[in-house]
Design a protein around this motif. Structure first.
Motif, PDB file in Angstrom:
ATOM      1  N   ILE A  33       0.058  21.868  42.312  1.00 36.99           N
ATOM      2  CA  ILE A  33      -0.366  23.257  42.119  1.00 36.99           C
ATOM      3  C   ILE A  33       0.756  24.124  42.664  1.00 36.99           C
ATOM      4  CG2 ILE A  33      -2.000  25.020  42.920  1.00 36.99           C
ATOM      5  CD1 ILE A  33      -4.068  22.746  43.146  1.00 36.99           C
ATOM      6  N   GLY A  34       1.046  25.238  41.983  1.00 40.56           N
ATOM      7  CA  GLY A  34       2.111  26.079  42.513  1.00 40.56           C
ATOM      8  C   GLY A  34       2.318  27.363  41.755  1.00 40.56           C
ATOM      9  N   THR A  35       3.249  28.134  42.272  1.00 38.24           N
ATOM     10  CA  THR A  35       3.595  29.447  41.743  1.00 38.24           C
ATOM     11  C   THR A  35       5.082  29.438  41.420  1.00 38.24           C
ATOM     12  OG1 THR A  35       1.939  30.367  43.234  1.00 38.24           O
ATOM     13  CG2 THR A  35       3.453  31.914  42.256  1.00 38.24           C
ATOM     14  N   TYR A  36       5.471  30.264  40.446  1.00 31.99           N
ATOM     15  CA  TYR A  36       6.870  30.294  40.035  1.00 31.99           C
ATOM     16  C   TYR A  36       7.240  31.689  39.554  1.00 31.99           C
ATOM     17  CZ  TYR A  36       4.954  30.180  35.309  1.00 31.99           C
ATOM     18  OH  TYR A  36       4.255  30.480  34.170  1.00 31.99           O
ATOM     19  N   PHE A  37       8.536  31.952  39.537  1.00 34.24           N
ATOM     20  CA  PHE A  37       9.016  33.072  38.747  1.00 34.24           C
ATOM     21  C   PHE A  37      10.263  32.643  38.003  1.00 34.24           C
ATOM     22  CE2 PHE A  37      10.652  34.278  42.997  1.00 34.24           C
ATOM     23  CZ  PHE A  37      11.990  34.556  42.738  1.00 34.24           C
ATOM     24  N   LEU A  38      10.438  33.259  36.844  1.00 27.35           N
ATOM     25  CA  LEU A  38      11.550  32.947  35.959  1.00 27.35           C
ATOM     26  C   LEU A  38      12.581  34.064  36.047  1.00 27.35           C
ATOM     27  CD1 LEU A  38       9.510  31.764  32.840  1.00 27.35           C
ATOM     28  CD2 LEU A  38      10.366  30.399  34.763  1.00 27.35           C
ATOM     29  N   ILE A  39      13.838  33.686  35.907  1.00 26.23           N
ATOM     30  CA  ILE A  39      14.949  34.616  36.083  1.00 26.23           C
ATOM     31  C   ILE A  39      15.809  34.614  34.826  1.00 26.23           C
ATOM     32  CG2 ILE A  39      17.023  35.083  37.443  1.00 26.23           C
ATOM     33  CD1 ILE A  39      15.614  33.508  39.740  1.00 26.23           C
ATOM     34  N   SER A  40      16.220  35.799  34.414  1.00 27.62           N
ATOM     35  CA  SER A  40      17.165  35.955  33.312  1.00 27.62           C
ATOM     36  C   SER A  40      18.224  36.954  33.747  1.00 27.62           C
ATOM     37  CB  SER A  40      16.447  36.451  32.054  1.00 27.62           C
ATOM     38  OG  SER A  40      17.362  36.599  30.988  1.00 27.62           O
ATOM     39  N   ASN A  41      19.468  36.607  33.597  1.00 29.63           N
ATOM     40  CA  ASN A  41      20.576  37.475  34.008  1.00 29.63           C
ATOM     41  C   ASN A  41      20.451  37.921  35.459  1.00 29.63           C
ATOM     42  OD1 ASN A  41      21.860  37.440  31.426  1.00 29.63           O
ATOM     43  ND2 ASN A  41      20.317  38.899  30.712  1.00 29.63           N
ATOM     44  N   GLY A  42      19.999  37.024  36.316  1.00 33.98           N
ATOM     45  CA  GLY A  42      19.889  37.316  37.735  1.00 33.98           C
ATOM     46  C   GLY A  42      18.700  38.166  38.137  1.00 33.98           C
ATOM     47  N   THR A  43      17.798  38.451  37.200  1.00 33.34           N
ATOM     48  CA  THR A  43      16.658  39.323  37.456  1.00 33.34           C
ATOM     49  C   THR A  43      15.355  38.593  37.158  1.00 33.34           C
ATOM     50  OG1 THR A  43      17.977  41.241  36.816  1.00 33.34           O
ATOM     51  CG2 THR A  43      15.600  41.526  36.806  1.00 33.34           C
ATOM     52  N   PRO A  44      14.366  38.678  38.043  1.00 31.73           N
ATOM     53  CA  PRO A  44      13.059  38.076  37.746  1.00 31.73           C
ATOM     54  C   PRO A  44      12.435  38.734  36.519  1.00 31.73           C
ATOM     55  CG  PRO A  44      13.209  38.696  40.053  1.00 31.73           C
ATOM     56  CD  PRO A  44      14.394  39.292  39.374  1.00 31.73           C
ATOM     57  N   VAL A  45      11.965  37.901  35.578  1.00 35.66           N
ATOM     58  CA  VAL A  45      11.386  38.438  34.347  1.00 35.66           C
ATOM     59  C   VAL A  45       9.943  37.988  34.118  1.00 35.66           C
ATOM     60  CG1 VAL A  45      13.588  38.754  33.166  1.00 35.66           C
ATOM     61  CG2 VAL A  45      12.380  36.565  32.945  1.00 35.66           C
ATOM     62  N   TYR A  46       9.491  36.981  34.850  1.00 36.83           N
ATOM     63  CA  TYR A  46       8.131  36.479  34.624  1.00 36.83           C
ATOM     64  C   TYR A  46       7.631  35.802  35.888  1.00 36.83           C
ATOM     65  CZ  TYR A  46       4.147  34.468  32.165  1.00 36.83           C
ATOM     66  OH  TYR A  46       2.885  34.146  31.755  1.00 36.83           O
ATOM     67  N   ILE A  47       6.373  36.071  36.233  1.00 39.92           N
ATOM     68  CA  ILE A  47       5.734  35.464  37.398  1.00 39.92           C
ATOM     69  C   ILE A  47       4.520  34.699  36.901  1.00 39.92           C
ATOM     70  CG2 ILE A  47       4.558  35.930  39.574  1.00 39.92           C
ATOM     71  CD1 ILE A  47       6.158  38.653  39.494  1.00 39.92           C
ATOM     72  N   GLY A  48       4.314  33.501  37.410  1.00 41.44           N
ATOM     73  CA  GLY A  48       3.158  32.738  36.969  1.00 41.44           C
ATOM     74  C   GLY A  48       2.764  31.679  37.979  1.00 41.44           C
ATOM     75  N   ARG A  49       1.748  30.917  37.601  1.00 40.96           N
ATOM     76  CA  ARG A  49       1.273  29.827  38.457  1.00 40.96           C
ATOM     77  C   ARG A  49       0.607  28.778  37.586  1.00 40.96           C
ATOM     78  NH1 ARG A  49      -3.477  33.133  39.120  1.00 40.96           N
ATOM     79  NH2 ARG A  49      -5.328  31.864  38.790  1.00 40.96           N
ATOM     80  N   SER A  50       0.392  27.636  38.172  1.00 42.09           N
ATOM     81  CA  SER A  50      -0.422  26.608  37.555  1.00 42.09           C
ATOM     82  C   SER A  50      -1.410  26.111  38.594  1.00 42.09           C
ATOM     83  CB  SER A  50       0.415  25.449  37.044  1.00 42.09           C
ATOM     84  OG  SER A  50      -0.442  24.428  36.553  1.00 42.09           O
ATOM     85  N   ASP A  51      -2.667  26.097  38.217  1.00 38.26           N
ATOM     86  CA  ASP A  51      -3.721  25.603  39.104  1.00 38.26           C
ATOM     87  C   ASP A  51      -3.938  24.103  38.937  1.00 38.26           C
ATOM     88  OD1 ASP A  51      -4.080  28.198  40.003  1.00 38.26           O
ATOM     89  OD2 ASP A  51      -5.718  28.610  38.611  1.00 38.26           O
ATOM     90  N   HIS A  52      -3.151  23.462  38.051  1.00 36.67           N
ATOM     91  CA  HIS A  52      -3.346  22.037  37.775  1.00 36.67           C
ATOM     92  C   HIS A  52      -2.051  21.235  37.862  1.00 36.67           C
ATOM     93  CE1 HIS A  52      -7.406  23.032  36.614  1.00 36.67           C
ATOM     94  NE2 HIS A  52      -6.904  23.975  35.843  1.00 36.67           N
TER      95      HIS A  52
END
Length: 130
Positions: A33-52
């Motif tokens: 289980i965890g949380t993440y963020f995605l980066i494009s061109n050095g900038t965070p563009v998406y925040i998410g998680r998975s409960d499974h």
């Protein structure tokens, strides 16, 4: 204005990894289980998680090919993952680069409110995560 993310060196470290399925599968154990963020061109563009299974979520993510890197954090529960995702969301929500503009949903079966909607105080994060 683009959101700025500062990575502080700590005893455990935090790294952004290349966002390709092979790296995701190598870095994240299955069924975590965890949380993440995605980066494009050095900038965070998406925040998410998975409960499974964070590995499965990221290795098949729709933004593969768009985002270049990812940062992830394992969590001990779905609620913990929600709180961390909500914290990151509130920190970055004013960025014009953030693709997900809707507040993170609570995990199924949890009625706890987001501790950051009424305050952006770091004390709320400590309460939520510890």
């Amino acid at each position: 204005m683009a959101a700025q993310v500062t990575f502080l060196t700590t005893s455990f470290g935090q790294f952004a990894f290349r966002f390709v399925p092979k790296v995701v599968r190598a870095m994240i154990p299955s069924e975590v289980i965890g949380t993440y963020f995605l980066i494009s061109n050095g900038t965070p563009v998406y925040i998410g998680r998975s409960d499974h299974c964070l590995q499965s979520r990221l290795s098949k993510h729709p933004l593969l090919g768009y985002a270049s890197h990812f940062v992830w954090e394992p969590c001990r529960s779905s609620l913990h993952a929600f709180y961390l995702e909500a914290f990151w969301f509130h920190q970055l929500q004013d960025s014009s680069d953030l693709l997900n503009t809707i507040h993170p949903a609570r995990p199924l079966g949890f009625d706890y409110p987001c501790p950051f909607c009424n305050t952006k105080d770091i004390d709320a994060l400590q309460f939520a995560l510890y």
